[in-house]
Design a protein around this motif. Structure first.
Motif, PDB file in Angstrom:
ATOM      1  N   VAL A 230      -2.251  13.066 -59.581  1.00  6.99           N
ATOM      2  CA  VAL A 230      -0.830  12.887 -59.290  1.00  6.99           C
ATOM      3  C   VAL A 230      -0.704  12.459 -57.836  1.00  6.99           C
ATOM      4  O   VAL A 230      -1.174  13.144 -56.933  1.00  6.99           O
ATOM      5  N   LYS A 231      -0.111  11.314 -57.633  1.00 13.71           N
ATOM      6  CA  LYS A 231       0.052  10.753 -56.283  1.00 13.71           C
ATOM      7  C   LYS A 231       1.523  10.908 -55.907  1.00 13.71           C
ATOM      8  O   LYS A 231       2.395  10.295 -56.526  1.00 13.71           O
ATOM      9  N   ILE A 232       1.783  11.714 -54.889  1.00 10.95           N
ATOM     10  CA  ILE A 232       3.136  12.177 -54.602  1.00 10.95           C
ATOM     11  C   ILE A 232       3.534  11.825 -53.175  1.00 10.95           C
ATOM     12  O   ILE A 232       2.736  12.012 -52.247  1.00 10.95           O
ATOM     13  N   GLY A 233       4.757  11.317 -53.003  1.00  8.41           N
ATOM     14  CA  GLY A 233       5.269  11.217 -51.648  1.00  8.41           C
ATOM     15  C   GLY A 233       6.184  10.071 -51.325  1.00  8.41           C
ATOM     16  O   GLY A 233       7.290  10.284 -50.825  1.00  8.41           O
ATOM     17  N   ILE A 234       5.771   8.837 -51.594  1.00  2.00           N
ATOM     18  CA  ILE A 234       6.540   7.716 -51.063  1.00  2.00           C
ATOM     19  C   ILE A 234       7.937   7.647 -51.672  1.00  2.00           C
ATOM     20  O   ILE A 234       8.920   7.422 -50.967  1.00  2.00           O
ATOM     21  N   ASN A 235       8.064   7.863 -52.981  1.00  2.00           N
ATOM     22  CA  ASN A 235       9.395   7.802 -53.585  1.00  2.00           C
ATOM     23  C   ASN A 235      10.266   8.987 -53.188  1.00  2.00           C
ATOM     24  O   ASN A 235      11.495   8.885 -53.168  1.00  2.00           O
ATOM     25  N   VAL A 236       9.626  10.101 -52.873  1.00  2.00           N
ATOM     26  CA  VAL A 236      10.368  11.264 -52.385  1.00  2.00           C
ATOM     27  C   VAL A 236      11.077  10.919 -51.082  1.00  2.00           C
ATOM     28  O   VAL A 236      12.234  11.297 -50.854  1.00  2.00           O
ATOM     29  N   VAL A 237      10.394  10.168 -50.225  1.00  3.96           N
ATOM     30  CA  VAL A 237      11.007   9.738 -48.961  1.00  3.96           C
ATOM     31  C   VAL A 237      11.973   8.581 -49.200  1.00  3.96           C
ATOM     32  O   VAL A 237      13.082   8.553 -48.650  1.00  3.96           O
ATOM     33  N   ASN A 238      11.577   7.612 -50.014  1.00  6.86           N
ATOM     34  CA  ASN A 238      12.443   6.448 -50.275  1.00  6.86           C
ATOM     35  C   ASN A 238      13.832   6.861 -50.731  1.00  6.86           C
ATOM     36  O   ASN A 238      14.839   6.242 -50.363  1.00  6.86           O
ATOM     37  N   THR A 239      13.878   7.876 -51.571  1.00  2.31           N
ATOM     38  CA  THR A 239      15.155   8.297 -52.158  1.00  2.31           C
ATOM     39  C   THR A 239      15.719   9.555 -51.511  1.00  2.31           C
ATOM     40  O   THR A 239      16.786  10.028 -51.925  1.00  2.31           O
ATOM     41  N   ALA A 240      14.994  10.109 -50.519  1.00  5.72           N
ATOM     42  CA  ALA A 240      15.406  11.367 -49.880  1.00  5.72           C
ATOM     43  C   ALA A 240      15.701  12.431 -50.935  1.00  5.72           C
ATOM     44  O   ALA A 240      16.715  13.114 -50.906  1.00  5.72           O
ATOM     45  N   CYS A 275       2.365   3.982 -44.643  1.00  2.06           N
ATOM     46  CA  CYS A 275       3.575   3.152 -44.706  1.00  2.06           C
ATOM     47  C   CYS A 275       4.289   3.360 -43.378  1.00  2.06           C
ATOM     48  O   CYS A 275       4.926   4.397 -43.165  1.00  2.06           O
ATOM     49  N   LEU A 276       4.142   2.415 -42.475  1.00  7.44           N
ATOM     50  CA  LEU A 276       4.544   2.614 -41.085  1.00  7.44           C
ATOM     51  C   LEU A 276       6.009   2.986 -40.927  1.00  7.44           C
ATOM     52  O   LEU A 276       6.361   3.782 -40.053  1.00  7.44           O
ATOM     53  N   ALA A 277       6.870   2.457 -41.777  1.00  5.31           N
ATOM     54  CA  ALA A 277       8.308   2.671 -41.589  1.00  5.31           C
ATOM     55  C   ALA A 277       8.698   4.132 -41.731  1.00  5.31           C
ATOM     56  O   ALA A 277       9.674   4.587 -41.110  1.00  5.31           O
ATOM     57  N   VAL A 278       7.968   4.891 -42.547  1.00  3.02           N
ATOM     58  CA  VAL A 278       8.379   6.271 -42.840  1.00  3.02           C
ATOM     59  C   VAL A 278       7.304   7.294 -42.503  1.00  3.02           C
ATOM     60  O   VAL A 278       7.346   8.418 -42.977  1.00  3.02           O
ATOM     61  N   GLU A 279       6.355   6.913 -41.670  1.00  8.28           N
ATOM     62  CA  GLU A 279       5.369   7.897 -41.228  1.00  8.28           C
ATOM     63  C   GLU A 279       6.042   9.037 -40.471  1.00  8.28           C
ATOM     64  O   GLU A 279       5.713  10.206 -40.659  1.00  8.28           O
ATOM     65  N   HIS A 280       6.989   8.696 -39.598  1.00  9.59           N
ATOM     66  CA  HIS A 280       7.649   9.707 -38.765  1.00  9.59           C
ATOM     67  C   HIS A 280       9.164   9.646 -38.856  1.00  9.59           C
ATOM     68  O   HIS A 280       9.843  10.436 -38.205  1.00  9.59           O
ATOM     69  N   HIS A 281       9.698   8.714 -39.647  1.00  8.27           N
ATOM     70  CA  HIS A 281      11.134   8.589 -39.846  1.00  8.27           C
ATOM     71  C   HIS A 281      11.467   8.961 -41.289  1.00  8.27           C
ATOM     72  O   HIS A 281      10.803   8.489 -42.214  1.00  8.27           O
ATOM     73  N   PRO A 282      12.481   9.780 -41.514  1.00  5.30           N
ATOM     74  CA  PRO A 282      12.830  10.181 -42.881  1.00  5.30           C
ATOM     75  C   PRO A 282      13.605   9.093 -43.615  1.00  5.30           C
ATOM     76  O   PRO A 282      14.161   8.165 -43.003  1.00  5.30           O
ATOM     77  N   GLY A 283      13.641   9.218 -44.922  1.00  7.22           N
ATOM     78  CA  GLY A 283      14.453   8.323 -45.739  1.00  7.22           C
ATOM     79  C   GLY A 283      15.887   8.795 -45.783  1.00  7.22           C
ATOM     80  O   GLY A 283      16.255   9.735 -45.081  1.00  7.22           O
ATOM     81  N   ALA A 287      15.981  -2.286 -47.264  1.00  5.88           N
ATOM     82  CA  ALA A 287      15.309  -3.517 -46.839  1.00  5.88           C
ATOM     83  C   ALA A 287      15.982  -4.056 -45.590  1.00  5.88           C
ATOM     84  O   ALA A 287      17.214  -4.145 -45.519  1.00  5.88           O
ATOM     85  N   GLY A 288      15.164  -4.400 -44.607  1.00  6.94           N
ATOM     86  CA  GLY A 288      15.689  -4.988 -43.386  1.00  6.94           C
ATOM     87  C   GLY A 288      16.020  -6.459 -43.568  1.00  6.94           C
ATOM     88  O   GLY A 288      15.871  -7.016 -44.663  1.00  6.94           O
ATOM     89  N   PRO A 289      16.483  -7.114 -42.516  1.00  8.23           N
ATOM     90  CA  PRO A 289      16.862  -8.539 -42.617  1.00  8.23           C
ATOM     91  C   PRO A 289      15.741  -9.440 -43.098  1.00  8.23           C
ATOM     92  O   PRO A 289      15.992 -10.461 -43.744  1.00  8.23           O
ATOM     93  N   ASP A 290      14.501  -9.062 -42.786  1.00 13.60           N
ATOM     94  CA  ASP A 290      13.368  -9.884 -43.220  1.00 13.60           C
ATOM     95  C   ASP A 290      12.785  -9.415 -44.544  1.00 13.60           C
ATOM     96  O   ASP A 290      11.748  -9.911 -44.987  1.00 13.60           O
ATOM     97  N   GLY A 291      13.448  -8.447 -45.185  1.00 14.66           N
ATOM     98  CA  GLY A 291      12.996  -7.968 -46.481  1.00 14.66           C
ATOM     99  C   GLY A 291      11.981  -6.850 -46.438  1.00 14.66           C
ATOM    100  O   GLY A 291      11.590  -6.332 -47.493  1.00 14.66           O
ATOM    101  N   THR A 292      11.545  -6.452 -45.251  1.00  7.77           N
ATOM    102  CA  THR A 292      10.574  -5.378 -45.159  1.00  7.77           C
ATOM    103  C   THR A 292      11.266  -4.023 -45.144  1.00  7.77           C
ATOM    104  O   THR A 292      12.451  -3.906 -44.821  1.00  7.77           O
ATOM    105  N   LEU A 293      10.502  -3.003 -45.473  1.00  5.97           N
ATOM    106  CA  LEU A 293      11.039  -1.650 -45.599  1.00  5.97           C
ATOM    107  C   LEU A 293      11.494  -1.100 -44.246  1.00  5.97           C
ATOM    108  O   LEU A 293      10.802  -1.242 -43.235  1.00  5.97           O
ATOM    109  N   VAL A 294      12.667  -0.457 -44.249  1.00  8.81           N
ATOM    110  CA  VAL A 294      13.162   0.221 -43.047  1.00  8.81           C
ATOM    111  C   VAL A 294      13.626   1.616 -43.439  1.00  8.81           C
ATOM    112  O   VAL A 294      14.115   1.846 -44.551  1.00  8.81           O
TER     113      VAL A 294
END
Length: 380
Positions: A230-240, A275-283, A287-294
């Motif tokens: 079970v791989k857990i984490g990224i969606n937990v942050v993406n959706t807070a 995933c650099l955008a959310v290593e230390h910043h919470p969700g 998508a930013g102006p260039d389409g990358t994750l923010v």
């Protein structure tokens, strides 16, 4: 003159692996990766659509044919900012365990962002030049495109595949494991690892929806398995989805349910990859102006319980360490061993691994987990 032998893709000799539900449609059979009973508990249409994507789903059969044709109807869904018809992907041909061919899936339906369905027609994928003689064949469906299976035919009789005797591996994760960035259906990192290790894959990765839903835990509990991850984490942050207070109890509950059905099966908890955008910043994230994750959350909120990937890794490592005192078959893997900060150039949108990274993750998972002394290493 060629004599063709045609069978239905379900209900006959063909075995559809990697799907837990086969929905009958007007066109044929639609494989889904979660069982039918779970649909009543979905939070909305997005998860319903994700279960239709056939990552890891393949048709298995035995034949002496030198030519095989699969007739299917694909459905692609452009993103809201894309007016083009997406590429439906490819179908991979595996013969006696070896990848021997790949063919473009046919264009079919288009489901536009406004909900309009542009109806298409079924098309045919054909593979020629197969070696003569009886052989086990698998046709892997495109990992990110729902496919309604209409018919399978070959120039020799099609029979059921023989027993494979391989260990059964169930994996749960996010879009990173579902594999939209992979170059082919056998190129998702779980598929790469499964094929390298010689195990049977059930990929229950759910893009945008790996948030510890109880109906997924019950599905894993009730599905035969020899290995579970079970791989857990990224969606937990993406959706807070959770705060620190609620996250660990939710993981405990998920693992408890899995253990109800598989008390001694090797169970691996994998923390998030980089995933650099959310290593230390919470969700939540966007998508930013260039389409990358923010990250859209407030970093100051971490002290009050907001989750980042760094916090989630700490929580998972501690949780597994504590549970493992009473569960010797429970293991932990830091996801950065699969994709670390030095690999983030292979995240085109800051989140999803490209084809190179998918293959890299599969090889690294094989080395870390399936090779000795990894938790999924085979026994003598």
């Amino acid at each position: 003159m060629t004599t063709w032998h045609e069978v239905e893709p379900a209900g006959g000799p063909v075995e559809i692996r990697g799907a837990l539900d086969l929905e009958r449609t007007l066109a044929g059979v639609l494989p889904r990766r979660l069982p039918a009973w779970t649909r009543a508990q979905y939070p909305g249409p997005f998860l319903d659509a994700v279960t239709m994507t056939p990552s890891g789903v393949r048709l298995a059969f035995r034949t002496a044919a030198t030519a095989v044709e699969l007739r299917l109807l694909t459905t692609v869904s452009p993103t809201p900012d894309d007016t083009r018809r997406p590429d439906p992907g490819t179908v991979d041909l595996v013969v006696d365990g070896e990848l021997t061919g790949s063919a473009a899936a046919p264009a079919g339906n288009v489901l536009w962002p406004d909900g309009e369905l542009e109806a298409g027609e079924p098309g045919t994928v054909r593979f020629d030049g197969l070696a003569s003689g009886a052989k086990d064949v698998e046709l892997w469906l495109p990992q990110d495109t729902p496919c309604e299976l209409v018919a399978l035919r070959a120039d020799a009789p099609i029979t059921a595949p023989g027993p494979h005797g391989r260990r059964r591996w169930t994996h749960y994760g996010s879009s990173i494991s579902q594999g939209p960035g992979a170059d082919r259906p056998t190129g998702t990192w779980p598929a790469v690892a499964a094929r390298a290790a010689g195990v049977e894959l059930l990929n229950l990765s759910l893009a945008g929806n790996a948030v510890l839903d109880p109906f997924v835990a019950r599905t894993i509990r009730d599905t035969p398995a020899d290995l579970i991850s079970v791989k857990i984490g990224i969606n937990v942050v993406n959706t807070a989805t959770f705060r620190r207070r609620s996250f660990a109890p939710a993981v405990h509950g998920f693992l408890d349910t899995v253990r109800d059905g598989h008390p001694e099966v090797p169970l691996l908890v994998v923390s998030p990859v980089s995933c650099l955008a959310v290593e230390h910043h919470p969700g939540p994230t966007g998508a930013g102006p260039d389409g990358t994750l923010v990250a859209l959350g407030d970093p100051d909120d971490v002290a009050a319980g907001a989750l980042t990937l760094t916090v989630i890794r700490e929580e998972l490592a501690a949780l597994v360490r504590d549970r493992a005192a009473d569960d010797p078959h429970l293991h932990h893997l830091d996801g950065r061993a699969l994709l670390g900060p030095h690999d983030t150039a292979h995240l085109p949108d800051g989140l999803h691994p490209d084809a190179v990274a998918q293959h890299r993750m599969g090889r690294r998972f094989t080395a870390e987990v399936f090779a000795r002394p990894g938790p999924f290493a085979g026994r003598d």
